[in-house]
Scaffold this motif. Structure first.
Motif, short mmCIF file in Angstrom:
data_model
loop_
_atom_site.label_atom_id
_atom_site.label_comp_id
_atom_site.label_asym_id
_atom_site.label_seq_id
_atom_site.Cartn_x
_atom_site.Cartn_y
_atom_site.Cartn_z
N ALA A 14 0.81 -1.23 0.00
CA ALA A 14 0.00 0.00 0.00
C ALA A 14 0.84 1.27 0.00
O ALA A 14 0.34 2.35 -0.32
N SER A 15 2.12 1.16 0.34
CA SER A 15 2.95 2.35 0.52
C SER A 15 3.54 2.87 -0.80
O SER A 15 3.76 2.11 -1.74
N THR A 16 3.80 4.17 -0.82
CA THR A 16 4.53 4.77 -1.95
C THR A 16 6.00 5.03 -1.59
O THR A 16 6.72 5.66 -2.37
N ASP A 17 6.43 4.56 -0.43
CA ASP A 17 7.77 4.87 0.06
C ASP A 17 8.76 3.73 -0.15
O ASP A 17 9.51 3.36 0.76
N TRP A 18 8.78 3.17 -1.35
CA TRP A 18 9.80 2.19 -1.68
C TRP A 18 11.09 2.88 -2.13
O TRP A 18 12.17 2.45 -1.79
N LEU A 19 10.91 3.93 -2.89
CA LEU A 19 12.07 4.64 -3.44
C LEU A 19 11.78 6.13 -3.37
O LEU A 19 10.70 6.59 -3.78
N MET A 20 12.73 6.90 -2.85
CA MET A 20 12.46 8.32 -2.62
C MET A 20 13.65 9.18 -3.03
O MET A 20 14.81 8.75 -2.95
N SER A 21 13.32 10.38 -3.46
CA SER A 21 14.32 11.41 -3.70
C SER A 21 13.62 12.75 -3.52
O SER A 21 12.45 12.80 -3.10
N GLY A 72 11.34 15.43 -3.69
CA GLY A 72 10.07 15.69 -4.36
C GLY A 72 9.46 14.50 -5.08
O GLY A 72 8.48 14.67 -5.81
N TRP A 73 10.00 13.29 -4.86
CA TRP A 73 9.53 12.11 -5.60
C TRP A 73 9.43 10.92 -4.67
O TRP A 73 10.35 10.63 -3.90
N ARG A 74 8.31 10.20 -4.73
CA ARG A 74 8.12 8.96 -3.98
C ARG A 74 7.55 7.92 -4.92
O ARG A 74 6.61 8.18 -5.66
N GLN A 75 8.13 6.74 -4.87
CA GLN A 75 7.70 5.68 -5.80
C GLN A 75 7.40 4.39 -5.03
O GLN A 75 8.22 3.92 -4.24
N GLY A 76 6.20 3.87 -5.25
CA GLY A 76 5.82 2.58 -4.68
C GLY A 76 5.70 1.53 -5.76
O GLY A 76 6.20 1.70 -6.88
N LEU A 77 5.00 0.45 -5.44
CA LEU A 77 4.82 -0.63 -6.42
C LEU A 77 3.65 -0.37 -7.36
O LEU A 77 3.62 -0.89 -8.47
N PHE A 78 2.69 0.42 -6.90
CA PHE A 78 1.50 0.68 -7.72
C PHE A 78 1.27 2.16 -7.99
O PHE A 78 0.52 2.52 -8.89
N HIS A 101 3.15 6.29 -7.89
CA HIS A 101 4.24 7.22 -7.62
C HIS A 101 3.65 8.60 -7.38
O HIS A 101 2.60 8.94 -7.94
N CYS A 102 4.31 9.36 -6.53
CA CYS A 102 3.78 10.67 -6.14
C CYS A 102 4.81 11.77 -6.38
O CYS A 102 6.01 11.59 -6.12
N GLN A 144 -0.65 6.42 -11.23
CA GLN A 144 -0.36 5.00 -11.38
C GLN A 144 1.14 4.80 -11.65
O GLN A 144 1.80 5.66 -12.23
N SER A 145 1.65 3.68 -11.19
CA SER A 145 3.09 3.43 -11.30
C SER A 145 3.57 3.52 -12.74
O SER A 145 2.82 3.27 -13.68
#
Length: 204
Positions: A37-44, A46-52, A54-55, A76-77
């Protein structure tokens, strides 16, 4: 110490280990739901990326990573094969762990030894598959991300807590598999010892 007492103690120790394996399975279910459920798999910045999903955060530095042009918000991812593969493997991990945990619970509940052994045998196989799935996902995700770093438009990247949750799930799965493997053998030994005790009682 009599044979009956030894057999009883062995059965109690076996049950404790199986209860711990069951709890490990439940913890993995919770962790995998959080990770998926999280978007915090990969971050930099201003950018957050999850499995489904990205923000893109407000006031994110330009240009955005991976040639994105969207305004701030969640989407959507990205259409990247490694993200979809990692997501699918994590879903498989969740489903297979839930199945293995259910079988472990059924083994704890039933009184029939033959059914117990069957439940635990299938549980350890399915939980092993769950462990392999999450390990592959956790390896594939950073390896293939590294291959597209030149499109990242950021100097610093970090893996978020959700990626760490995946490793936590892998640790609990490993523990569950080890406990189930040990008790699959101990159940068989316990059955043989109990049979010997019963045979001795019948001859007495």
């Amino acid at each position: 110490m009599g044979e009956k007492t030894v057999v009883k103690l062995a059965a109690e120790h076996s049950r404790y280990r199986l209860v711990i394996a069951f709890i490990c399975g439940l913890i993995v279910i919770i962790l995998m739901i959080m990770g998926l459920a999280s978007t915090d798999w990969l971050m930099s910045d201003g950018w957050r990326q999850g499995l489904f999903i990205h923000c893109i955060e407000e006031n994110a530095p330009q240009p955005l990573p991976f040639d994105m042009q969207e305004p701030p918000g969640c989407y959507q991812s990205r259409d990247a094969a490694y993200i979809h593969a990692a997501a699918a493997l994590c879903v498989i991990t969740l489903v297979t762990d839930a199945a293995a945990t259910f079988l472990t619970g059924m083994g704890l509940k039933t009184k029939d030894h033959h059914s117990k052994y069957k439940y635990y045998r299938y549980a350890v196989i399915i939980m092993g598959l769950s462990l392999v799935s999450i390990l592959v996902a956790l390896i594939v995700y950073p390896v293939f991300f590294a291959a597209e770093l030149n499109r990242g438009n950021r100097t610093i990247w970090e893996f978020g807590w959700a990626y760490g949750v995946g490793w936590g799930a892998a640790i609990f799965l490993f523990g569950g598999v080890v406990l189930l493997m040990c008790d699959k053998e101990s159940e068989e030994i316990y059955y043989k010892e109990r049979k010997i005790v019963h045979d001795n009682d019948s001859r007495a």
